[in-house]
Design a protein around this motif. Structure first.
Motif, short mmCIF file in Angstrom:
data_model
loop_
_atom_site.label_atom_id
_atom_site.label_comp_id
_atom_site.label_asym_id
_atom_site.label_seq_id
_atom_site.Cartn_x
_atom_site.Cartn_y
_atom_site.Cartn_z
N SER A 1 36.35 151.53 49.85
CA SER A 1 35.46 151.39 48.83
C SER A 1 35.73 152.33 47.76
N LEU A 2 36.48 153.26 47.60
CA LEU A 2 37.20 154.09 46.72
C LEU A 2 38.13 153.34 46.11
N GLU A 3 39.23 152.72 46.95
CA GLU A 3 40.27 151.93 46.42
C GLU A 3 39.93 150.86 45.75
N LYS A 4 38.94 150.26 46.09
CA LYS A 4 38.24 148.89 45.16
C LYS A 4 37.68 149.33 43.86
N TYR A 5 36.96 150.58 44.00
CA TYR A 5 36.21 151.02 42.68
C TYR A 5 37.65 151.37 41.63
N ARG A 6 38.56 152.20 42.14
CA ARG A 6 39.79 152.38 41.39
C ARG A 6 40.26 151.16 40.69
N ASN A 7 40.47 150.27 41.66
CA ASN A 7 41.34 148.95 41.13
C ASN A 7 40.40 148.29 39.98
N ARG A 8 39.26 148.31 40.28
CA ARG A 8 38.13 147.62 39.16
C ARG A 8 38.44 148.55 37.83
N LEU B 1 39.74 147.13 34.09
CA LEU B 1 38.74 147.05 33.01
C LEU B 1 39.43 148.06 31.90
N LYS B 2 40.12 149.12 32.23
CA LYS B 2 40.78 150.01 31.37
C LYS B 2 42.03 150.40 31.84
N PRO B 3 42.85 149.42 31.73
CA PRO B 3 44.42 149.73 32.15
C PRO B 3 45.15 150.79 31.56
N SER B 4 44.59 151.29 30.40
CA SER B 4 45.41 152.44 29.38
C SER B 4 44.60 153.71 29.48
N HIS B 5 43.44 153.82 30.30
CA HIS B 5 42.59 155.09 30.50
C HIS B 5 43.45 156.14 31.24
N PRO B 6 43.37 157.22 30.66
CA PRO B 6 44.10 158.43 31.51
C PRO B 6 43.70 158.89 32.64
N TRP B 7 42.73 158.34 33.12
CA TRP B 7 41.95 158.64 34.40
C TRP B 7 42.79 157.84 35.39
N THR C 1 45.85 157.55 36.35
CA THR C 1 46.93 158.11 36.89
C THR C 1 46.34 159.38 37.75
N LEU C 2 45.12 159.66 37.72
CA LEU C 2 44.78 161.11 38.36
C LEU C 2 44.86 160.76 39.87
N ASP C 3 44.94 161.99 40.49
CA ASP C 3 44.75 161.61 42.02
C ASP C 3 43.17 161.66 42.40
N ASN C 4 42.88 161.37 43.64
CA ASN C 4 41.67 160.80 43.98
C ASN C 4 40.82 162.02 43.54
#
Length: 344
Positions: A172-179, A183-189, A191-194
């Motif tokens: 679930s977390l991986e799907k959320y992070r992929n979405r 949606l925001k490919p250049s957002h600084p978040w 690259t953050l760890d989980n």
């Protein structure tokens, strides 16, 4: 309010927001139950000097206006009898109708920080709510919900003891992070760890005053597994039901619940399981956006909004879970909790 408006008001009978009482010489004792009920529900109007005969109402008038007004303000400002006075002076007015005086008392809906408005010294036994044209004593859970709503601290922010990232559903977390990344490919978040990513979105919390950190209720609801969620939120339950033929004897033709054990049972996965089902057979008219066909309509947007709101603005500690129903000619969204703002 003038004479014409008042007469039109009583023609429509008592309702969830109107109560009429005879009150010629004395202040009615049950007025205070109505005051509490209106304040704790949607507000309303009490008319003193109106007599009911059967289903009809007649202007009887108040004979002792000054005495009744004096008694009213004396009681409402006595904290031993009423928990709080939420009225202004101009909320009470005297209206003369053909030589007869009627007292109109407007009671606003109390702010969540003022609720519950109760009688006596104990909110558990002195709190009332309005249902149609009657005043009913609130049960323990209703009163406790009002008391909890007074706080500006959200239950979603509560940090859970002894929960770690291992208690989340990794898929679930991986799907959320992929979405999020799409949606925001250049957002600084991206690259953050989980842990830090979850902290930024409110799923992980840090209490610097007490030097503790951990998974929040919001994070568990969003990305946890149903069997872990219900340990912290016992009433948690998500339910989607589909019935395309209203005349059919079949109860439900399709159903998805958070408890069936074949998937995570969390809010994030439920949203995507359900949104595809409720929008699957909506007609999509041919429409171009530039040179590309647009397969999204206002109905799709409305349904996404309705489902998201039902999931986001729910009291998961309430007594009923989320229920989404798809019928042949309508959709129904139900969630537990009370509105913090008026229906209007």
């Amino acid at each position: 309010m003038n004479e014409k408006e008042l007469l039109e008001l009583i023609e429509n009978d008592e309702s969830a927001e109107l109560e009429c009482k005879k009150s010629e010489k004395e202040l009615p004792n049950d007025l205070w139950k109505t005051y509490s009920a209106f304040a704790n529900t949607s507000g309303g109007i009490i008319l003193l000097g109106i007599e009911q005969k059967g289903y009809n109402f007649f202007v009887k008038g108040v004979n002792e206006v000054s005495k009744i007004l004096r008694d009213f303000w004396s009681v409402i400002n006595n904290i031993n009898k009423v928990s709080s006075n939420i009225l202004r002076d101009d909320d009470v007015e005297v209206i003369n109708i053909s030589g007869k005086d009627v007292i109109k008392i407007y009671i606003p809906r109390a702010h969540r920080r003022q609720k519950p408005i109760y009688l006596g010294q104990n909110p558990i036994v002195g709190t009332y709510r309005r249902n149609f044209d009657g005043d009913y004593r609130c049960n323990d859970s209703e009163v406790k919900r009002m008391l909890a709503d007074q706080s500006d601290f959200s239950q979603d922010e509560k940090i859970l003891k002894n929960y770690t990232l291992e208690d989340l559903n990794k898929e679930s977390l991986e799907k959320y992070r992929n979405r999020f990344s799409v949606l925001k490919p250049s957002h600084p978040w991206t690259t953050l760890d989980n842990k830090e990513f979850l902290n930024r979105i409110g799923a992980w919390g840090k209490d610097r005053d007490n030097n503790i950190e951990g998974l929040t209720i919001a994070g568990l609801l969003m990305f946890g597994n149903e069997w872990d969620i219900t340990k912290e939120v016992p009433e948690y339950f998500l339910d989607y039901r589909e019935k395309n033929d209203n005349a059919s004897q079949i109860r439900w033709e399709d159903r998805v619940t958070s408890q069936d054990g074949t998937w995570s049972g969390n809010i994030f996965d439920f949203y995507f399981k359900v949104i595809n089902k409720i929008t699957s057979d909506i007609n999509i008219p041919f429409k171009l956006k530039g040179i590309v066909r647009e397969d999204d309509t206002s109905v799709h947007k409305a349904l996404r909004e309705a489902l998201a709101n039902a999931l986001i603005h729910a009291d998961y500690f309430g007594q009923r879970g989320i229920v989404v129903e798809k019928h042949k000619d309508y959709f129904k969204f139900l969630n537990p909790g009370e509105l913090r703002v008026s229906l209007k």
